[in-house]
Design a protein around this motif. Structure first.
Motif, short mmCIF file in Angstrom:
data_model
loop_
_atom_site.label_atom_id
_atom_site.label_comp_id
_atom_site.label_asym_id
_atom_site.label_seq_id
_atom_site.Cartn_x
_atom_site.Cartn_y
_atom_site.Cartn_z
N ASP A 163 0.87 -1.18 0.00
CA ASP A 163 0.00 0.00 0.00
C ASP A 163 0.91 1.23 0.00
OD1 ASP A 163 -1.58 2.18 0.64
OD2 ASP A 163 -2.75 1.13 2.17
N VAL A 165 0.31 4.28 -0.51
CA VAL A 165 -0.24 5.49 0.11
C VAL A 165 -0.05 5.43 1.62
CG1 VAL A 165 -2.34 6.84 0.47
CG2 VAL A 165 -1.89 5.79 -1.77
N SER A 166 -0.46 4.32 2.20
CA SER A 166 -0.31 4.16 3.66
C SER A 166 1.12 3.80 4.03
CB SER A 166 -1.26 3.08 4.17
OG SER A 166 -2.58 3.32 3.76
N MET A 167 1.93 3.45 3.03
CA MET A 167 3.30 3.00 3.26
C MET A 167 3.33 1.79 4.19
SD MET A 167 5.45 4.57 1.32
CE MET A 167 7.11 4.81 1.95
N THR A 168 2.58 0.76 3.77
CA THR A 168 2.64 -0.52 4.46
C THR A 168 2.84 -1.63 3.43
OG1 THR A 168 0.25 -0.93 4.32
CG2 THR A 168 1.04 0.22 6.29
N ARG A 221 12.52 -0.58 16.19
CA ARG A 221 12.51 -2.03 16.42
C ARG A 221 11.49 -2.67 15.50
NH1 ARG A 221 13.77 -3.97 21.44
NH2 ARG A 221 12.03 -5.42 21.45
N THR A 227 2.13 -3.16 11.88
CA THR A 227 0.79 -2.59 12.04
C THR A 227 -0.27 -3.68 12.08
OG1 THR A 227 0.45 -2.35 9.66
CG2 THR A 227 1.48 -0.49 10.79
N GLY A 228 0.00 -4.82 11.47
CA GLY A 228 -1.01 -5.87 11.44
C GLY A 228 -0.40 -7.25 11.44
N GLY A 241 -5.11 -5.46 13.72
CA GLY A 241 -4.47 -4.27 13.17
C GLY A 241 -5.32 -3.53 12.16
N ALA A 243 -6.07 -0.40 12.29
CA ALA A 243 -5.67 1.01 12.17
C ALA A 243 -4.27 1.14 12.76
CB ALA A 243 -6.64 1.91 12.93
N PRO A 244 -3.58 2.23 12.42
CA PRO A 244 -2.23 2.43 12.96
C PRO A 244 -2.24 2.46 14.48
CG PRO A 244 -2.75 4.10 11.30
CD PRO A 244 -4.01 3.34 11.54
N ALA A 245 -3.31 3.00 15.06
CA ALA A 245 -3.41 3.09 16.51
C ALA A 245 -4.87 2.96 16.87
CB ALA A 245 -2.85 4.42 17.01
N ARG A 272 5.01 -1.23 8.49
CA ARG A 272 5.26 0.11 7.97
C ARG A 272 6.56 0.06 7.18
NH1 ARG A 272 9.64 2.07 10.35
NH2 ARG A 272 8.81 2.69 12.39
N VAL A 273 6.55 0.58 5.95
CA VAL A 273 7.76 0.62 5.15
C VAL A 273 8.16 2.07 4.89
CG1 VAL A 273 7.46 -1.63 4.06
CG2 VAL A 273 6.38 0.39 3.04
N ARG A 274 9.37 2.24 4.40
CA ARG A 274 9.90 3.58 4.10
C ARG A 274 10.43 3.58 2.68
NH1 ARG A 274 12.01 5.34 9.41
NH2 ARG A 274 10.14 5.57 10.66
#
Lengths: 534, 534
Positions: A163, A165-168, A221, A227-228, A241, A243-245, A272-274
């Motif tokens: 994803d 957009v969400s960077m996942t 870490r 996230t999921g 998972g 939502a992020p939080a 989460r990716v970068r």
């Protein structure tokens, strides 16, 4: 690179190297050096499998007959992890806790079905990723069970979703570090998770053990990236998972992260990716003392100015690295001493990854802080050296074991105000327990606003009972860790080896909570017996 | 400021204000306005307490006779929280679930002893901090029990420890937001946690509900600040958090964070603190659309360039704020419309706190990104207005309830790629369910690399059955949240009101895990019955 680890050594045999003569001479200055024999593979015999033909057929009906392996080599390769005791046992030909079969599912549903079969027959199930556990997380303890299997996740290696957009990204658990990075790189992304075991360890293992990578200052870490999760358990599947939080009660993701195969089998991890970094710079800074360097790390963390990589060797580890620039991996072999001839003190490696602009900005800010605190920049050579050798220390351990030097590591984390206390207590406990020529080196490689990790490397003469020697030293070190107020493990996990200290960590009621969760998810207790839960 | 909330209204009666005539006129444009009566305090009668004299004496032997309160006012004040349904019931004189007694312990040991007494008699125990729950977390459901008590933590208000090196502080659970900040300010420190309920809500409540404050972009959610917890449970005390991070199994802190009083009573919280900011700047940015503003938030989060405060009102909320600059708290009352006369679009508030230097650096970086993305800076006035009114919205709700306008909020969080889908689905569900003149406003106030929160404010005519009207609307909104893939609550918690949707969030197996943990910690099931666990 070989996809399987050697049964008695780390990693790819093609990359293993005998200790160079200069290093061997250096080692001989401290330890009584003598070549050690390794049991001939052909002479090693495994206890026979107690799994019945009926069970094997049932398992084969789920994963296919090609994916239920019962040959001796497959079983031996999944009989344990890669701690020094694991290697010592394997070298001596002791393979006493192998699986009766290796089962290789290809999907969540197959894992779920295998767990149901195992539960119905009360067969122990040990999830197996890269086989890199150093805390006894992989021995197949099936006493009192109708046998045991290794659930090898090596066929679950897909990138299930990205994803941008969400960077996942959603990854299957059997993906090894380099393969996960390669799949993400096709999308211009990175996970940024580089533990020392990176080349073999898997995404599922990262999650199940709360792994922490060498770039944790910048990427966090592994548990902080997740996230999921999708988990197969004997009680049924779990998916977490949304939502992020969330404030929807306790964060149950945090119950499966660190569950080490005892609560379920993680079958998908959303992380989460970068953006893949455009560039990277890694450089060295010298500090007069370890304390001065640690204080600088603290100030960076508390100013929220962390670089991507931040590590600090104590005076002994620094001296060894400088004394032997060719040492593989650094920080394991060499000569003891307060300060090497190249300046001594305590060496820090500071790395920045990202866009050209962000690297420049952050590097300038960090440089200003470090210079202001009295650090001495020593250029990019130490950074390059660290980068080149950062996955190699386990190969050096093999070479040292070959000549009779017992090498092992132990790690912890503490709040900043207690860091020196824990450092002193653990160092003293190890040296006292080893009682002979021994080296204790330490580095800080993971930092937080409120504290940091401590990673100790120990080298000592193996002597007549190296397993007993290390068991005593580890026990003394863990007692010292507990007494000094620190955690029993920062990133290796509990496994079986740290289990006697878990109650010191979470208390009697905490242990009861873990038992209750286990009973709910795994009523027959088939999942990784003896790990995490006594 | 009054230390107790009014039984039928929010906060301090001295700060409540009737709706100004201009605002009332504006409201009348949309809703049928009529003054509503509130039940006379003297006429409200509570069901009698069923606690026996023997139980009360036992409780008094622990906390002292002065701290077992059985008077009607004390019981009424702890009979519920501050959701709109709570207020509507209180206004109508319905106080059907009060505690039989209010018990006020002063220490962890007293809490532990009270839990043992309650367990032995099977008396329900509802932990009470600031009384600000908006999800039905405080009603004392004691059907099937030998009575129920409110465990008021208002006497546990000490700052137990400060560690200026590790930058942590240990706080007792009864400390309200302002008092916690005042104690930390004596050490030059801040927590930086400012939920809308800040003036009344307590540290224990922040932890037990996974609260998130208006400065979460800079300081993080409350759960992210917590490093350690002490919890009293019927099964015995629990103490967690020996290091900033650990791989010693599952993170059990995350099981008590969000446990909403159902697993135990939090008696001490160790939090990461920061230096008290030297300065703060809060400014406005206008975006052509809500989507454009949300996209800018995403880019800041993913570039790791978050300011301290970052919030974005949708077009409707923006229009209302601009149409009525004197509205208390903003974003609740006024005229509907796509764009106000002052420019329309979507208003973002961006705030920076810290040292003068860090504010300047971060502000410059954020400004560059926002300008580059097409944002229009609109100066500090919107920031000042937000800052001045940020705790006032609940007072405005009272004023609107007074004239027959039903006002309530609902919140969620989603991954970025699903944010618009959830926004649309929830807006449509609310408008359809309310079926009449209604306003639905929304803002984003908490952002992460992978997603963000959505906070909806709803205003509608109260009609003959406001409780039923809101129950239907909330139900429709939560169904829409679940169907769209988002979380059932980002920071309000589950309580009793969101409980029917918890299985949608964590699955049937997740619910079983929560039950198992509850059974282990609270075998008699006395802790907050009906909250979190059905």
């Amino acid at each position: 690179m070989s996809t399987e680890m050697h049964p008695t050594r780390w990693g790819d045999p093609a990359r293993a190297s005998a200790l160079p003569q200069t290093a061997r001479d250096l080692v001989a200055l401290v330890f009584p050096v003598a070549d050690r024999m390794v049991a001939d593979d052909a002479a090693v015999s495994l206890p026979p499998s107690v799994l019945t033909a009926e069970m094997l057929a049932e398992l084969a009906s789920v994963v296919g007959p090609d994916h239920v392996l019962t040959d001796e080599r497959s079983r031996r390769l999944r009989a344990g992890g890669k701690s020094t005791p694991d290697l010592l046992r394997a070298r001596s030909g002791d393979v006493s806790q192998p699986p009766g079969a290796v089962v290789r599912p290809q999907s969540h549903d197959e894992v779920q079905a295998v767990l149901e079969i195992a539960s119905s027959h009360r067969v122990a199930v040990v999830p197996f990723g890269g086989g890199t556990s150093v805390v006894g997380g992989l021995a197949v303890r099936h006493e009192g069970y109708a046998g045991g299997i290794s659930l090898d996740l090596g066929r679950m290696t897909r990138l299930l979703a990205v994803d941008p957009v969400s960077m996942t990204a959603t990854l299957e658990p059997g993906l090894r570090g380099p393969d996960a990075e390669a799949l993400l790189a096709e999308h211009g992304l990175t996970l940024g998770h580089y533990p020392q075991s990176f080349e073999y360890a898997t995404v599922g293992g990262f999650a199940a053990t709360r792994s922490s990578g060498q770039s944790s200052a910048g990427y966090g870490r592994f548990d902080a990236m997740v996230t999921g999760l999708v988990v197969a358990t004997p009680a049924g599947p779990v998916e977490l998972g949304r939502a992020p939080a969330s404030a929807a009660g306790p964060d149950l993701r945090q119950l499966f992260l660190g569950s080490e195969g005892a609560f379920g089998v993680i079958t998908a991890v959303t992380v989460r990716v970068r953006p893949a970094p455009e560039t990277g710079v890694y450089e060295g800074w010298r500090w007069a003392t370890f304390d001065a360097g640690a204080d600088a790390m603290r100030r960076l963390a508390q100013a929220q100015l962390l670089p991507t990589v931040l590590r600090l060797s104590d005076e002994s580890e620094t001296a060894l690295n400088l004394a032997d620039p060719d040492a593989i991996g650094g920080g394991v072999a060499g000569e003891s001493g307060e300060a090497g001839e190249s300046g001594g003190g305590s060496l820090m490696v500071v790395g920045f990854e990202g866009t050209v602009e962000s690297v420049a900005t952050r590097r300038a800010a960090v440089t200003a802080v470090l210079a202001d605190l009295g650090g001495e920049p020593v250029g990019e050579e130490p950074g390059r050296r660290w980068l080149a050798g950062r996955f190699d220390a386990p190969y050096l351990r093999d070479s040292l074991l070959d000549v009779g030097v017992l090498v092992e590591t132990i790690e912890t984390a503490a709040y900043w105000s207690g860091l020196r206390r824990t450092y002193d207590a653990v160092s003293a406990a190890l040296l006292e327990a080893l009682d002979g020529p021994a080296l204790v080196l330490c580095h800080v490689s993971h930092v937080y606003e409120t504290g940091a990790s401590l990673y100790f490397t120990v080298a000592a003469a193996d002597g007549p009972d190296p397993l007993g020697t290390w068991a005593d030293a580890r026990s003394a070190a863990l007692d010292a860790i507990v007494d000094s107020g620190a955690t029993i493990t920062h990133h290796h996990g509990v496994g079986a080896d740290h289990l006697p200290w878990l109650e010191d960590e979470v208390g009697a009621v905490g242990v009861e909570v873990l038992r209750a969760v286990k009973a709910a998810l795994d009523p027959q207790g088939v999942l990784n017996p003896g790990v995490l839960i006594a």
